[in-house]
Design an enzyme around this catalytic site. Structure first.
Site, PDB file in Angstrom:
ATOM      1  N   THR A 169       0.846  -1.178   0.000  1.00 16.46           N
ATOM      2  CA  THR A 169       0.000   0.000   0.000  1.00 16.46           C
ATOM      3  C   THR A 169       0.885   1.233   0.000  1.00 16.46           C
ATOM      4  O   THR A 169       1.992   1.206   0.528  1.00 16.46           O
ATOM      5  CB  THR A 169      -0.950   0.032   1.214  1.00 16.46           C
ATOM      6  OG1 THR A 169      -1.650   1.270   1.193  1.00 16.46           O
ATOM      7  CG2 THR A 169      -0.197  -0.091   2.517  1.00 16.46           C
ATOM      8  N   LYS A 195      -9.011   3.333   3.032  1.00 25.05           N
ATOM      9  CA  LYS A 195      -7.639   3.201   2.569  1.00 25.05           C
ATOM     10  C   LYS A 195      -7.611   3.465   1.066  1.00 25.05           C
ATOM     11  O   LYS A 195      -8.608   3.283   0.374  1.00 25.05           O
ATOM     12  CB  LYS A 195      -7.016   1.837   2.894  1.00 25.05           C
ATOM     13  CG  LYS A 195      -7.326   0.727   1.903  1.00 25.05           C
ATOM     14  CD  LYS A 195      -6.210  -0.279   1.686  1.00 25.05           C
ATOM     15  CE  LYS A 195      -5.110   0.215   0.782  1.00 25.05           C
ATOM     16  NZ  LYS A 195      -5.419   0.457  -0.624  1.00 25.05           N
ATOM     17  N   THR A 250      -9.586   1.434  -6.034  1.00 16.95           N
ATOM     18  CA  THR A 250      -8.855   0.656  -5.092  1.00 16.95           C
ATOM     19  C   THR A 250      -9.176   1.166  -3.722  1.00 16.95           C
ATOM     20  O   THR A 250      -8.607   0.682  -2.782  1.00 16.95           O
ATOM     21  CB  THR A 250      -7.420   0.858  -5.507  1.00 16.95           C
ATOM     22  OG1 THR A 250      -7.342   0.362  -6.808  1.00 16.95           O
ATOM     23  CG2 THR A 250      -6.421   0.211  -4.603  1.00 16.95           C
ATOM     24  N   GLU A 278      -1.022   9.549  -3.690  1.00 20.62           N
ATOM     25  CA  GLU A 278       0.364   9.129  -3.920  1.00 20.62           C
ATOM     26  C   GLU A 278       1.253  10.329  -4.238  1.00 20.62           C
ATOM     27  O   GLU A 278       1.016  11.060  -5.198  1.00 20.62           O
ATOM     28  CB  GLU A 278       0.418   8.102  -5.050  1.00 20.62           C
ATOM     29  CG  GLU A 278      -0.156   6.752  -4.621  1.00 20.62           C
ATOM     30  CD  GLU A 278      -0.129   5.703  -5.711  1.00 20.62           C
ATOM     31  OE1 GLU A 278      -0.145   4.515  -5.373  1.00 20.62           O
ATOM     32  OE2 GLU A 278      -0.097   6.066  -6.900  1.00 20.62           O
ATOM     33  N   ASN A 313       4.981   5.355  -9.145  1.00 13.80           N
ATOM     34  CA  ASN A 313       4.289   4.677 -10.241  1.00 13.80           C
ATOM     35  C   ASN A 313       5.141   4.333 -11.452  1.00 13.80           C
ATOM     36  O   ASN A 313       4.709   3.578 -12.317  1.00 13.80           O
ATOM     37  CB  ASN A 313       3.081   5.509 -10.674  1.00 13.80           C
ATOM     38  CG  ASN A 313       1.989   5.465  -9.630  1.00 13.80           C
ATOM     39  OD1 ASN A 313       1.473   4.403  -9.334  1.00 13.80           O
ATOM     40  ND2 ASN A 313       1.683   6.614  -9.032  1.00 13.80           N
ATOM     41  N   SER A 351      12.691  -0.216 -10.977  1.00  7.53           N
ATOM     42  CA  SER A 351      14.102  -0.027 -11.332  1.00  7.53           C
ATOM     43  C   SER A 351      14.963  -0.100 -10.080  1.00  7.53           C
ATOM     44  O   SER A 351      14.493  -0.191  -8.967  1.00  7.53           O
ATOM     45  CB  SER A 351      14.299   1.299 -12.048  1.00  7.53           C
ATOM     46  OG  SER A 351      13.793   2.364 -11.284  1.00  7.53           O
TER      47      SER A 351
END
Lengths: 256, 256
Positions: free
Chosen positions: A2, A28, A39, A125, A251, A256
């Site tokens: 999350t 959430k 979500t 985010e 995102n 990487s």
């Protein structure tokens, strides 16, 4: 995994026919947030005595003005969930029709769900701040919703907010391409936060505002934009957040 | 100030009734690009002999499949411009009606404008790559446009592309919230680029694809996503770009 950074909880107490009733909830979600009751996860519980039908009626009305008015990234999820449960233990007379008790319940619900919706938008985010856009003076509620959501979902508005940039032109541009009709020469625009309040646009024209004060206002954790289009009496409030490097980190760079 | 990083020019020659006709153009723009023939600037010139009415007809049809199918940031500008000028010096019989000559002219125009539209999308602010989404098997052209544009404008798809992440789930999610109706269990999805071709989804289910090959394909400067929804014979192509740290730099950090 999350990407939520804080717990999102809220609760209220209110009185129905002399009985104390409790209503609390948790949510959430911080990415893929542009709920269309798809979500996002929200669970609100209450000890209010209320029928299933009236509970659904309260939820359906509430969601339009709360969770469906927030956006982190304009990406609607496939599985938003809003659960509202009541066990009746408060002992109030069962709410089984519209009326004063139902209105009281809906007000309490709105207080909790609005609080939770703002917690979600502000914890989007990578977000550094919560953006609240209040569109007033609309001819219809739909018009107010269309314009306010267009502003909070604009990547250019969101990056301007990340840069503490009083870029009112990007806001007016997002209002214009929303498809809603209004007269740009009638638009008033005010920004505010804990650092103060500042009119940026009056009758569609930029005021001679202080860039320094504007930057201070926009540097706060909660920023509000009031827009009046002077066409009517309807209004709507939408909540979003800024678009930052951390959103890209979360995102794009996580592999990487 | 401009954030364009390359000149965007394209030209073709074609033949009309034995006469060589030339058609060339230039565009500028890299941010606030989601044209709805409103910061985009495009100028195309030709020496074709053609009436004003037929020129407008060619332009109006062309723009729907080219510039109105690209998006850098989903922020439609207030002042996109597409100018098409013809001086008639090629000496061909004046095109003043529909027919073979007009079709030939429209094909040449489409070649140049598609080339310019792709140059703009690939040079979007902060973009590292051009994303081409071809939606086929649609029931109607509108359905194909709606789905393909929903995919190229998704911030989550765009950040996945920035991360070379074969995140087909975000693509299917953006298709789903577009509002267009389709059966997810009928969806085939293939990615391709100079590094090869790879089916990620077959009948709505992820194939057992090589993540390594997928990353190689997505690491190229031009990435194509072919989506077939198996409902009909209509199709549409939309062009976008990835969403990177540099986009944030350009739009949020320029004042700091």
């Amino acid at each position: 995994m999350t990407t939520d950074t804080i717990p999102k909880e809220c609760a209220v107490e209110f009185t129905l026919q002399g009985k104390t009733v409790r209503l609390g909830g948790m949510t959430k979600g911080s990415g893929m947030i542009h709920p269309n009751m798809a979500t996002m996860l929200c669970c609100i519980t209450t000890d209010c005595a209320i029928t299933k039908e009236m509970l659904q009626k309260a939820l359906s009305a509430d969601v339009k003005k709360t969770f469906n008015m927030i956006s982190v990234d304009r990406d609607t999820s496939t599985n938003d969930t809003y659960i509202l449960m009541a066990n009746g233990l408060a002992g109030n007379p069962v709410i089984d029709r519209e009326g004063e008790d139902f209105d009281t319940f809906c007000e309490a619900l709105s207080e909790v769900s609005t609080c939770l919706a703002k917690l979600m938008a502000g914890d989007g985010e990578g977000a550094h701040k919560l953006l609240e856009v209040v569109l007033s003076g609309a001819e219809s509620h739909e018009q107010a919703v269309t314009i306010s959501k267009s502003v909070i979902t604009s990547n250019l508005v969101k990056t301007a907010m990340a840069g503490n940039d009083a870029n009112w032109g990007r806001i007016l541009c997002a209002m214009g391409y929303s498809g809603a009709q209004f007269d740009p020469e009638q638009v008033d625009l005010v920004i505010s936060s804990a650092a103060g309040e500042l009119a940026l646009v009056k009758n569609g024209i930029a005021t001679d505002f202080s860039e320094e004060l504007a930057t201070n206002i926009l540097s706060q954790k909660e920023v509000r934009v009031d827009i009046d289009i002077h066409m009517g009496t309807e209004s709507a409030t939408a909540w979003g957040c800024d678009l930052t490097h951390e959103y890209i980190d979360i995102n794009a760079d996580y592999r990487s």
